[in-house]
Design an enzyme around this catalytic site. Sequence first.
Site, PDB file in Angstrom:
ATOM      1  N   SER A  57      -4.486  -1.536   5.502  1.00  0.00           N
ATOM      2  CA  SER A  57      -4.381  -2.322   4.199  1.00  0.00           C
ATOM      3  C   SER A  57      -3.188  -2.359   3.061  1.00  0.00           C
ATOM      4  CB  SER A  57      -5.528  -2.560   3.825  1.00  0.00           C
ATOM      5  OG  SER A  57      -6.395  -1.752   3.700  1.00  0.00           O
ATOM      6  N   HIS A  96      -7.575   0.613  -2.530  1.00  0.00           N
ATOM      7  CA  HIS A  96      -6.537  -0.660  -2.663  1.00  0.00           C
ATOM      8  C   HIS A  96      -6.092  -0.487  -4.103  1.00  0.00           C
ATOM      9  CE1 HIS A  96      -7.647  -3.594   0.566  1.00  0.00           C
ATOM     10  NE2 HIS A  96      -7.624  -2.646   1.094  1.00  0.00           N
ATOM     11  N   ASP A 123      -8.371  -9.205  -3.076  1.00  0.00           N
ATOM     12  CA  ASP A 123      -9.765  -8.334  -2.121  1.00  0.00           C
ATOM     13  C   ASP A 123     -11.238  -9.221  -2.190  1.00  0.00           C
ATOM     14  OD1 ASP A 123      -8.010  -6.915  -1.168  1.00  0.00           O
ATOM     15  OD2 ASP A 123      -8.944  -5.473  -3.078  1.00  0.00           O
TER      16      ASP A 123
END
Length: 180
Positions: A57, A96, A123
């Site tokens: 990701s 992230h 998210d």
Amino acid sequence: MGMIGDAVSAIKATNVRHIALQAISLGMIVTSALIIWKGLMCFTGSESPVVVVLSGSMEPGFRRGDILFLHMSKAPIRAGEIVVFHVDGRDIPIVHRVIKVHERVETNEVEVLTKGDNNMGDDRVLYAHGQMWLQRHHIMGRAVGFLPYVGWVTIIMTEKPYIKYLLIGALGLLVITSKE
């Protein structure tokens, strides 16, 4: 017969001493690793100073199998930083980028929204049910460095547990059969 019995007793005592020395050596290695880990936790201010990237990701910046080094300072969290956070109800932390930060000056609270660089949306679908923002207590640390691909050992042992047991068995066999 007494001389043979004495020789057998001496051999048994030597083997017991050798096994005890091997066990002590192994215990010292494990203890040293724990001391280093706890020292890193104190130095970095993070409950998990090192994490392995488990998904794609964050590609191309970080790839699956990279190891990230984390630090958690008191400095304000800013958009653009890469953080590792945990979500209530999930065991595995997520790596992230922060895309939005809301600071409430009157309460000194911070709300953070994250997104994987390689993901289409933010998210919020990963957060706990009904949760729209992360709070500071969700953030485990900020990425301050990385080693590419070194974490593949962890991924392989997690995804293929029989390899972990083979390695543990081989290590145990090595300790038992090794001679000084």
